[in-house]
Design a protein around this motif. Structure first.
Motif, PDB file in Angstrom:
ATOM      1  N   SER A 211      47.445  71.055  -1.074  1.00 15.13           N
ATOM      2  CA  SER A 211      47.892  70.854   0.288  1.00 15.13           C
ATOM      3  C   SER A 211      49.965  70.630   0.600  1.00 15.13           C
ATOM      4  CB  SER A 211      47.331  69.746   1.324  1.00 15.13           C
ATOM      5  OG  SER A 211      47.887  69.292   1.063  1.00 15.13           O
ATOM      6  N   LEU A 212      50.340  70.357  -0.416  1.00 14.80           N
ATOM      7  CA  LEU A 212      51.501  69.790  -0.034  1.00 14.80           C
ATOM      8  C   LEU A 212      52.084  71.150  -0.568  1.00 14.80           C
ATOM      9  CD1 LEU A 212      52.095  67.110  -2.314  1.00 14.80           C
ATOM     10  CD2 LEU A 212      51.951  67.461   0.413  1.00 14.80           C
ATOM     11  N   THR A 213      51.615  72.501  -0.946  1.00 10.13           N
ATOM     12  CA  THR A 213      53.010  73.646  -1.679  1.00 10.13           C
ATOM     13  C   THR A 213      52.442  74.655  -0.209  1.00 10.13           C
ATOM     14  OG1 THR A 213      51.043  74.566  -2.293  1.00 10.13           O
ATOM     15  CG2 THR A 213      52.263  73.466  -4.247  1.00 10.13           C
ATOM     16  N   TRP A 214      51.538  74.113   0.858  1.00  7.94           N
ATOM     17  CA  TRP A 214      51.388  75.000   1.849  1.00  7.94           C
ATOM     18  C   TRP A 214      50.288  76.474   2.003  1.00  7.94           C
ATOM     19  CZ3 TRP A 214      52.536  71.475   5.745  1.00  7.94           C
ATOM     20  CH2 TRP A 214      53.134  70.666   5.260  1.00  7.94           C
ATOM     21  N   SER A 215      50.368  77.180   0.535  1.00  7.42           N
ATOM     22  CA  SER A 215      49.449  78.051  -0.234  1.00  7.42           C
ATOM     23  C   SER A 215      48.185  78.508   0.721  1.00  7.42           C
ATOM     24  CB  SER A 215      50.380  78.593  -0.819  1.00  7.42           C
ATOM     25  OG  SER A 215      49.871  79.915  -1.599  1.00  7.42           O
ATOM     26  N   GLY A 216      47.960  79.332   0.323  1.00  5.76           N
ATOM     27  CA  GLY A 216      46.410  79.098   0.901  1.00  5.76           C
ATOM     28  C   GLY A 216      45.786  79.394   2.033  1.00  5.76           C
ATOM     29  N   GLU A 217      44.543  79.559   1.395  1.00  4.97           N
ATOM     30  CA  GLU A 217      43.927  78.860   3.303  1.00  4.97           C
ATOM     31  C   GLU A 217      43.229  77.512   3.422  1.00  4.97           C
ATOM     32  OE1 GLU A 217      39.074  80.181   3.899  1.00  4.97           O
ATOM     33  OE2 GLU A 217      39.382  80.928   2.380  1.00  4.97           O
ATOM     34  N   ASP A 218      42.937  77.421   1.005  1.00  5.58           N
ATOM     35  CA  ASP A 218      42.445  75.591   1.501  1.00  5.58           C
ATOM     36  C   ASP A 218      44.270  74.726   1.921  1.00  5.58           C
ATOM     37  OD1 ASP A 218      39.724  75.487   0.274  1.00  5.58           O
ATOM     38  OD2 ASP A 218      40.026  75.944  -1.508  1.00  5.58           O
ATOM     39  N   ALA A 219      44.936  74.613   1.639  1.00  2.57           N
ATOM     40  CA  ALA A 219      46.225  74.019   2.060  1.00  2.57           C
ATOM     41  C   ALA A 219      46.549  73.961   3.623  1.00  2.57           C
ATOM     42  CB  ALA A 219      47.798  74.488   1.258  1.00  2.57           C
ATOM     43  N   ALA A 220      46.533  75.651   3.935  1.00  4.50           N
ATOM     44  CA  ALA A 220      46.413  76.192   5.789  1.00  4.50           C
ATOM     45  C   ALA A 220      45.233  75.159   6.579  1.00  4.50           C
ATOM     46  CB  ALA A 220      46.312  77.513   6.002  1.00  4.50           C
ATOM     47  N   ALA A 221      44.260  75.202   5.748  1.00  4.88           N
ATOM     48  CA  ALA A 221      42.974  74.262   6.506  1.00  4.88           C
ATOM     49  C   ALA A 221      42.769  72.988   6.761  1.00  4.88           C
ATOM     50  CB  ALA A 221      41.602  74.900   5.398  1.00  4.88           C
ATOM     51  N   ALA A 222      43.585  72.463   5.732  1.00  4.86           N
ATOM     52  CA  ALA A 222      43.562  71.193   5.311  1.00  4.86           C
ATOM     53  C   ALA A 222      44.870  70.361   6.368  1.00  4.86           C
ATOM     54  CB  ALA A 222      43.953  70.370   3.708  1.00  4.86           C
ATOM     55  N   ASN A 223      45.899  71.117   5.964  1.00  4.46           N
ATOM     56  CA  ASN A 223      46.753  70.646   6.661  1.00  4.46           C
ATOM     57  C   ASN A 223      46.848  70.958   8.239  1.00  4.46           C
ATOM     58  OD1 ASN A 223      48.575  69.714   4.444  1.00  4.46           O
ATOM     59  ND2 ASN A 223      49.123  71.958   4.427  1.00  4.46           N
ATOM     60  N   GLU A 224      46.248  71.615   8.800  1.00 10.85           N
ATOM     61  CA  GLU A 224      45.813  72.034   9.815  1.00 10.85           C
ATOM     62  C   GLU A 224      45.028  70.746  10.702  1.00 10.85           C
ATOM     63  OE1 GLU A 224      46.748  73.735  12.673  1.00 10.85           O
ATOM     64  OE2 GLU A 224      47.582  75.309  11.954  1.00 10.85           O
ATOM     65  N   LEU A 225      43.986  70.490  10.720  1.00 11.71           N
ATOM     66  CA  LEU A 225      42.778  69.618  10.277  1.00 11.71           C
ATOM     67  C   LEU A 225      43.002  67.807  10.014  1.00 11.71           C
ATOM     68  CD1 LEU A 225      39.410  71.194   8.176  1.00 11.71           C
ATOM     69  CD2 LEU A 225      39.649  70.660  10.614  1.00 11.71           C
ATOM     70  N   LEU A 226      44.101  67.799   9.192  1.00  8.08           N
ATOM     71  CA  LEU A 226      44.848  66.673   9.023  1.00  8.08           C
ATOM     72  C   LEU A 226      45.897  66.139   9.941  1.00  8.08           C
ATOM     73  CD1 LEU A 226      45.698  63.914   7.155  1.00  8.08           C
ATOM     74  CD2 LEU A 226      47.757  65.215   6.301  1.00  8.08           C
ATOM     75  N   LEU A 227      46.662  66.853  10.710  1.00 10.55           N
ATOM     76  CA  LEU A 227      47.114  67.050  11.743  1.00 10.55           C
ATOM     77  C   LEU A 227      46.751  66.753  12.954  1.00 10.55           C
ATOM     78  CD1 LEU A 227      50.472  67.259  12.943  1.00 10.55           C
ATOM     79  CD2 LEU A 227      49.852  69.640  13.355  1.00 10.55           C
ATOM     80  N   SER A 228      45.999  67.070  13.276  1.00  7.32           N
ATOM     81  CA  SER A 228      44.582  67.460  13.757  1.00  7.32           C
ATOM     82  C   SER A 228      44.400  66.034  14.424  1.00  7.32           C
ATOM     83  CB  SER A 228      43.589  68.388  14.174  1.00  7.32           C
ATOM     84  OG  SER A 228      42.118  68.335  14.518  1.00  7.32           O
ATOM     85  N   PHE A 229      43.286  65.526  13.341  1.00  8.16           N
ATOM     86  CA  PHE A 229      43.174  63.969  13.414  1.00  8.16           C
ATOM     87  C   PHE A 229      44.078  63.353  13.452  1.00  8.16           C
ATOM     88  CE2 PHE A 229      43.259  60.256  10.208  1.00  8.16           C
ATOM     89  CZ  PHE A 229      42.059  59.667  10.927  1.00  8.16           C
ATOM     90  N   ALA A 230      45.317  63.312  12.963  1.00  2.00           N
ATOM     91  CA  ALA A 230      46.405  62.366  13.042  1.00  2.00           C
ATOM     92  C   ALA A 230      46.739  62.134  14.922  1.00  2.00           C
ATOM     93  CB  ALA A 230      47.276  62.345  12.746  1.00  2.00           C
TER      94      ALA A 230
END
Length: 370
Positions: A333-352
């Motif tokens: 998720s640190l490289t922001w690239s791809g479906e997994d990174a996008a999904a992980a970062n969006e869900l992480l932010l939503s949680f926070a």
């Protein structure tokens, strides 16, 4: 400013060995001049020291190369561009411990607002021997743009610093931030801790201090507050899993030496064995947690699911994202690239954001859903 914090002076004082604390074993020293380990009762042979040095150098080189190669990708968050970069203010190299000013620094990011913001203490990874806060600029900006004050923290690295000295560093950083909450205009009752890889390890260790007096008694230091939440990304939580996993280039030994100052074969006799694994320190007091992990993780395979299972068994509120694509590897998720990174970062932010705004209702005494 130095290029990174990998060329560090020796860590400060030796660990306390007075009554009530754990005395380090004779295997603790990694190098002949190890900065914060007790001198071994029996001096290691030159060949053994050479082997240990080589193992740490190899580990350091690998993780340093990863950061250098992916620095641009990591720090170019797609959420931050010319239209909103001006909304973020940043201050670099703030010293949080004057006793070790070359090591103990953080970078501070926040949205340009007078509002009191929830905070995230962000801890970089790097195999316990490499890494630097500068490689998490994109991550810090991402959270700052979405309403968090972010403290990207540096801490001591191997071989100069081995456990528990780096843990003491991040505890000191947390306490400094808490005591200066008014100065940085943050909500001291809503401080989250997050990290990736080795930083995920230290983030989990900090979170484990919640309601755990035994840890304070053992180490002689502890956060002066309870963490509000934890954001764990492809971290190391269980050394037993590391020891059972076959890595190329004998990487497990390099990681063990970098974290603890002992080789894998000496782990059972390690003085801090029972208090150096976050997964064994989890209680119902552990804060609400979001975990990102991958079943294809080259370095931390099996760590995320094991930690998730442990948290859930203790009744800790958790959310998680496991990578769906085979190419999504360690800290994808640190490289922001791809479906997994996008999904992980969006869900992480939503949680926070939901956690910080009390949209996740919890019984803070038990960690269970209200």
């Amino acid at each position: 400013m130095k290029e990174d914090n990998e060329k560090q002076p020796k860590c400060g004082d030796k660990a306390d060995t007075t009554e009530g604390s754990i005395k380090r074993s004779e295997n603790q020293c990694v190098l002949s001049d190890c900065g914060n380990a007790e001198k071994p009762e029996e001096t290691l042979s030159k060949s053994e020291i050479k082997k240990r040095n080589k193992s740490i150098r190899r580990t350091k080189f690998l993780f340093r190369a990863i950061d250098v190669l992916y620095k641009s990708a990591q720090n170019k968050s797609p959420y931050v561009d010319k239209s909103n970069i001006g909304l973020i203010e940043a201050t670099n190299d703030i010293v949080y411990d004057e006793n070790e000013p070359d090591i103990c620094k953080f970078d501070f990011y926040r949205n340009k607002t007078e509002d009191k913001l929830p905070a995230i203490i962000l801890i970089h990874g790097g195999g316990f021997s490499a890494g630097d806060k500068k490689y998490r600029k994109g991550r810090a900006q991402f959270f700052a743009l979405h309403g968090f004050a972010v403290f990207a923290v540096n801490y001591g690295l191997a071989p100069q610093c081995v456990f528990p000295k780096p843990l003491e560093h991040v505890v000191n950083a947390a306490n400094f931030i808490y005591k200066n909450s008014d100065k940085y205009n943050i909500d001291r009752n809503r401080i989250l801790v997050g990290g990736d890889s080795a930083g995920g390890y230290y983030a989990a260790m900090l979170a484990a201090f919640n309601g755990n007096e035994n840890m304070k008694n053992i180490f002689g230091f502890a956060p002066e507050f309870r963490f509000f939440g934890a954001l764990l990304n492809c971290g190391v939580y269980d050394m037993n899993t590391v020891l059972k996993t076959k890595y190329p280039f004998n990487l497990a030994d390099g990681v063990a030496l970098s974290l603890m100052g002992v080789r894998c074969r000496d782990f059972d006799d390690y003085a801090y064995r029972n208090v150096c694994m976050p997964i064994e320190l989890v209680t119902a007091e552990f804060p609400p947690t979001f975990i990102i992990y991958s079943d294809n993780d080259t370095f931390c395979k099996g760590q995320g699911d094991a930690m998730l299972e442990k948290l859930e068994s203790e009744g800790v509120y958790t959310e998680h994202y496991c990578a769906r694509h085979q190419r999504s590897n360690h800290c994808f998720s640190l490289t922001w690239s791809g479906e997994d990174a996008a999904a992980a970062n969006e869900l992480l932010l939503s949680f926070a954001k939901r956690l910080a705004s009390d949209k996740i209702k919890l019984d803070r005494q038990s960690g269970a859903i209200d």
